[in-house]
Design an enzyme around this catalytic site. Structure first.
Site, PDB file in Angstrom:
ATOM      1  N   MET A  17      47.927  21.863  23.668  1.00 56.16           N
ATOM      2  CA  MET A  17      48.992  22.254  22.743  1.00 56.16           C
ATOM      3  C   MET A  17      49.835  21.050  22.373  1.00 56.16           C
ATOM      4  O   MET A  17      50.255  20.282  23.229  1.00 56.16           O
ATOM      5  CB  MET A  17      49.872  23.337  23.383  1.00 56.16           C
ATOM      6  CG  MET A  17      51.088  23.730  22.564  1.00 56.16           C
ATOM      7  SD  MET A  17      50.779  24.104  20.824  1.00 56.16           S
ATOM      8  CE  MET A  17      49.623  25.454  20.950  1.00 56.16           C
ATOM      9  N   MET A  52      50.815  23.942  27.451  1.00 54.71           N
ATOM     10  CA  MET A  52      50.460  22.531  27.569  1.00 54.71           C
ATOM     11  C   MET A  52      49.665  22.309  28.855  1.00 54.71           C
ATOM     12  O   MET A  52      49.875  22.986  29.860  1.00 54.71           O
ATOM     13  CB  MET A  52      51.717  21.668  27.573  1.00 54.71           C
ATOM     14  CG  MET A  52      52.506  21.711  26.273  1.00 54.71           C
ATOM     15  SD  MET A  52      54.061  20.797  26.375  1.00 54.71           S
ATOM     16  CE  MET A  52      53.465  19.110  26.515  1.00 54.71           C
ATOM     17  N   ASP A  82      50.049  12.865  24.870  1.00 55.73           N
ATOM     18  CA  ASP A  82      50.433  12.187  26.110  1.00 55.73           C
ATOM     19  C   ASP A  82      51.420  13.022  26.911  1.00 55.73           C
ATOM     20  O   ASP A  82      51.562  12.823  28.123  1.00 55.73           O
ATOM     21  CB  ASP A  82      50.989  10.781  25.846  1.00 55.73           C
ATOM     22  CG  ASP A  82      51.988  10.714  24.705  1.00 55.73           C
ATOM     23  OD1 ASP A  82      52.197  11.728  24.020  1.00 55.73           O
ATOM     24  OD2 ASP A  82      52.559   9.628  24.477  1.00 55.73           O
ATOM     25  N   ASP A 137      51.982   9.169  21.408  1.00 61.48           N
ATOM     26  CA  ASP A 137      53.146   8.879  20.564  1.00 61.48           C
ATOM     27  C   ASP A 137      54.437   8.767  21.368  1.00 61.48           C
ATOM     28  O   ASP A 137      55.515   8.621  20.795  1.00 61.48           O
ATOM     29  CB  ASP A 137      53.304   9.949  19.483  1.00 61.48           C
ATOM     30  CG  ASP A 137      53.840  11.258  20.037  1.00 61.48           C
ATOM     31  OD1 ASP A 137      53.291  11.731  21.058  1.00 61.48           O
ATOM     32  OD2 ASP A 137      54.806  11.801  19.469  1.00 61.48           O
TER      33      ASP A 137
END
Length: 559
Positions: A394, A422, A447, A474
């Site tokens: 996600m 996640m 990440d 990112d």
């Protein structure tokens, strides 16, 4: 079958539990042992079932969910009492929302200690009841086989989901009299009633702008085959939720308006707004909220194994309840002509096809670094062939992939939208690989999500799992960030620091890669795909175009 499993005396309740798991066809169990459940782990050593130790209990449920989604048979998680069970909650809630059959067995304190304030005492049945289809504690040893058998039936029948069984320590440690119950499987359903199918066929014949909306259950292999016959017979346009990825094959691709979800701004959304007849197949509102897509102007048909769960924006006019494949096959037989698209629908599909071709031609020309999401998706399209299974975590990347990466094999893609959890991708990938070790599995996360389950790299290395994990880097929780920026014009709690993912992967014994320029993307992905075992690729991504995802994005704005 009763003669095959006679009543007998078992030295330990755990032995009966394990034999019941074998009767259910369980091939592996994911979990972490502890004092309240270690007798079950010990009994597993004398069985045909493989023990897969994991590094966090939630990941045990995620791995089991992958087994369940791909095979249709419940995967199994086995954990100890107290925090072993509470750590499992997120995985079980996710499986239940996503329709993945999972049976979890959790240790518990001795029955005599239930009312005391003792080490790891917890009312786990009360804890799991809201997030599972079935949650129960075995209070009598001679009920062990029955309770476990019913957990599998609950997890696998109807719309699949999760089931939890609490096993008190004295029940599994002590002697028991009982017999193994043969696996009966989910009951076979017939198609919906003929008169209801005839009614829907007449609605289709009268409609000017019908559309199929596919949900998760439409992507079950048998349902997908029947769906493809129906699409060929009817030529009705089709869209799908993210979870139904792969249900539409390449032969019907020209009528596929893409996937819909989260934001009401896709080609499929425009067809849904235009529609005078919406036929939902295997759909649950948890996949894409009806308030987002239902204009209220169309006749609504619900085709599923269960009656619709009604809400103000989802009250079907007709329900075809029964075996989905059987119902779709009968419906196809009742359709006597192919739909001629209205000019408006034809234009929406032509524009969608134009954008697909634009991405195919120009996606590789996006040369900025960090990389544009469409450049990464275009490169992924080349490596995710029909033999590759894809698991998606996600994050913002999940929207780019769901919208613009296409797959044509049922259950080829695992993607979360029910809980939007996640950290699911890597453990899902390990579970998927265990089901089909001959298939490469590619998993994708940001990440942020990666570090929520990255400890399972050790599990992947130990198993020599042929899994490639891609990390879109990112240094932030971008999907939250773009929504905060839109709502509040500032950011809060969404930024974190960098790390060396290549070195991190290699510290576990996996092969690590880092993309360091735009031109290195495709060669790095090819090299990582060639690794026979766990590999990780860190890919810096430039998310500056992400706000466009919430608007009427046309790829010509980017490409």
């Amino acid at each position: 079958m009763d003669k095959q499993y006679p009543v007998r005396q078992w030295a330990h309740g755990a032995d009966l539990v394990v034999s019941q798991l074998e009767a259910q066809g369980v091939r592996q169990v994911f979990g972490i042992p502890g004092a309240k459940i270690d007798k079950v782990f010990d009994s597993l050593l004398d069985s045909s079932i493989r023990i897969i130790p994991v590094r966090h209990e939630a990941n045990a449920a995620f791995m089991a969910a992958a087994v369940g989604r791909i095979t249709g048979k419940a995967g199994v998680a086995l954990v100890t009492s107290g925090p072993g069970c509470s750590n499992l909650i997120t995985g079980m809630a996710t499986a239940n929302s996503e329709g993945d059959p999972v049976v979890a067995l959790g240790g518990a304190v001795k029955r005599a200690d239930k009312a005391k304030q003792v080490h790891q005492s917890m009312d786990t049945v009360a804890m799991f009841s809201p997030v599972t289809k079935y949650a129960i504690e075995v209070t009598a040893p001679d009920a062990l086989a029955e309770v476990v058998s019913n957990a599998f039936r609950a997890a696998e029948q109807g719309r699949p989901g999760s089931a939890f069984v609490s096993l008190p320590q004295d029940v599994v440690d002590g002697p028991v009299s009982g017999k193994v119950l043969p696996a009966s499987g989910a009951p076979q359903m017939g198609a919906a009633p003929d008169d209801a199918i005839d009614q829907v066929a007449k609605l289709i014949a009268q409609a000017k702008n019908p559309i199929f909306l596919l949900g998760l259950m439409a992507s079950q292999p048998e349902n997908s085959k029947a769906l493809r016959r129906l699409l060929e017979t009817s030529h009705i346009p089709v869209t799908s939720t993210y979870q139904a990825a792969g249900a539409v094959n390449q032969d019907n691709f020209s009528r596929f308006a893409g996937r819909v979800g989260l934001f009401n701004n896709q080609a499929g959304d425009r067809l849904l707004q235009l529609a005078d007849l919406v036929i939902c197949i295997g759909y649950s509102p948890v996949e894409y909220e009806p308030a987002m897509w239902n204009s209220g102007n169309a006749t609504l048909v619900h085709i599923d194994v269960l009656p619709a769960y009604e809400e103000r924006n989802y009250t079907p006019d007709v329900e075809l309840v029964g075996d989905i494949a059987g119902t779709l096959n009968k419906l196809a037989q009742n359709i006597d002509h192919r739909l001629v698209l209205s000019p408006q629908a034809a234009e929406i599909l032509r524009d969608r096809q134009h954008q697909r071709e634009l991405l195919d031609r120009r996606g590789a020309q996006l040369n900025q670094f960090a990389l544009h999401p469409l450049r990464i998706v275009r490169a992924m399209q080349d490596i995710v062939n029909s033999d590759v299974t894809l698991t998606v975590d996600m994050g913002s990347f999940h929207i780019w992939i769901a919208r613009y990466l296409y797959t044509f094999r049922a259950r080829q893609v695992m993607i979360s939208n029910g809980q939007q959890t996640m950290g699911v991708a890597l453990p899902w990938a390990i579970g998927a690989w265990l089901v089909n070790p001959e298939r490469k599995v590619v998993s994708v996360s940001g990440d942020g999500g990666f570090l929520q389950s990255s400890m399972e790299l050790e599990t992947a290395v130990r198993l020599k799992a042929n899994v490639l994990h891609l990390i879109w880097v990112d240094n932030g929780y971008n999907m939250v960030a773009i929504q905060e920026e839109k709502k509040y014009q500032r950011l809060s709690g969404v930024e974190f620091g960098p790390m060396d993912f290549k070195a991190y992967a290699e510290s576990f014994g996996a092969k690590g890669f880092a993309v360091e320029s735009a031109e290195a993307l495709e060669p790095t992905l090819r090299a990582a795909m060639d690794v026979d075992g766990p590999a990780v690729v860190a890919i810096p991504v430039d998310y500056r175009d992400n706000p466009l995802l919430m608007g009427q994005l046309h790829l010509s704005q980017i490409l």
